[in-house]
Design an enzyme around this catalytic site. Structure first.
Site, PDB file in Angstrom:
ATOM      1  N   GLU A 137       0.806  -1.193  -0.085  1.00 10.51           N
ATOM      2  CA  GLU A 137       0.012  -0.182  -0.059  1.00 10.51           C
ATOM      3  C   GLU A 137       0.704   1.221   0.018  1.00 10.51           C
ATOM      4  O   GLU A 137       0.363   2.248  -0.681  1.00 10.51           O
ATOM      5  CB  GLU A 137      -0.839  -0.138   1.249  1.00 10.51           C
ATOM      6  N   THR A 187      -5.098   9.818  -2.834  1.00  9.29           N
ATOM      7  CA  THR A 187      -4.998   9.594  -1.255  1.00  9.29           C
ATOM      8  C   THR A 187      -4.152  10.643  -0.960  1.00  9.29           C
ATOM      9  O   THR A 187      -4.273  11.119   0.382  1.00  9.29           O
ATOM     10  CB  THR A 187      -4.623   8.346  -1.221  1.00  9.29           C
TER      11      THR A 187
END
Length: 293
Positions: A120, A168
């Site tokens: 991630e 993000t």
């Protein structure tokens, strides 16, 4: 060859920034792996044109390296990138489970969480586990420095994804560096209410516990139509609405009987703002699932 389906997730849930996460019954990523001398990656499905196939730039490549498990890896994206639904986490979780099984590494799902989180980090810039934990374990998860708590929750949801993109990194950039004590106390109270609601499967408590005056307002401001869509969902029967993860998806909690009406209301409200969207009528679901070919 081995196939793993890993679900989309929603993190934060309003009051649980970087701590709470849930697995969604749908959508999901499907990852297929086959032993190889070196790792190769191919990507198809939702938003695949934006996902690098270079193992050094893809979340699953980082997972393969961490597990010392080279493979031919095929990713079928059901979770659109930059959706706020844990797209990179779903791929990383699926790859971690698949490669752990393929090479018989013997790691537990909990032990795979930090490995998937490192994957991630390639996308978000930091190894957060609030998405990979529920994608691996299923249900409602609470991630802290002391470990992970998992609850098998039964709550109906609508995840409405507008055709806009928020990265993000950008969403993390608007997070306040400090907050007033009164706001912190209120958010802690909401978080506790939400956790109890998940344990009881009570949509009223979960919805009430989504309240957050610290992070959510800043991220909501990045989403065109947020206030209109939230109001429409609540009027249609949602018990709570918040930004899913970094956005732009909006997550609504509701009773099963009102799920269809809430989904329709959210799509209609986005349409009134001039934005196309898609609503997933879903619920808290299970974690990554192995299928043997």
């Amino acid at each position: 060859m081995l196939t793993v389906r890993a679900p989309a997730t929603s993190a934060n849930l309003g009051s649980g920034f970087d701590v709470f996460g849930i697995a969604l019954e749908s959508p999901a990523d499907v990852v297929r792996v086959e032993r190889a001398d070196e790792t190769t990656i191919s990507v198809s499905g939702a938003g695949s044109q934006y996902i690098p196939e270079d193992p050094e730039k893809n979340t699953v490549g980082a997972v393969a390296e961490a597990l010392d498990a080279p493979a031919h890896i095929r990713i079928d994206k059901g979770v659109r990138p930059s959706s706020g639904l844990g797209s990179s986490a779903a791929s990383a979780a699926a790859a971690a489970v698949a490669l752990n099984e393929l090479y018989d590494r013997g790691l537990s799902r909990e032990e795979l969480v930090p490995i998937a989180a490192e994957g991630e980090a390639l996308v978000s810039g930091a190894a957060h586990a609030d998405n990979v934990a529920p994608s691996l374990l299923g249900g409602f998860t609470i991630v802290t420095g002391d470990g992970i708590t998992q609850v098998d929750a039964d709550v109906s949801l609508v995840a409405c994804l507008p055709e806009i993109t928020i990265s993000t990194r950008d969403a993390r950039g608007v997070v306040p560096e400090s907050a007033a004590m009164a706001d912190i106390v209120e958010t802690v109270g909401h978080a506790a209410t939400l956790a109890v609601g998940m344990a009881r499967g009570d949509p009223d408590l979960v919805g009430r516990g989504m309240g957050d005056g610290i992070v959510t307002p800043e991220r909501a401001a990045l989403i065109d139509g947020y206030d209109r869509v939230r109001a429409a969902a609540l009027e249609a029967g949602a018990t709570g609405v918040t930004v899913s993860g970094a956005g732009p998806t909006l997550l609504a909690v509701c009773r099963p009987s009102s799920r269809r009406a809430v989904a329709s209301a959210m799509v209609g409200a986005f349409e009134a703002t001039g934005i196309d969207s898609r609503a997933y009528q879903t619920r808290v679901g299970s974690g990554a699932t192995i299928y043997r070919d």
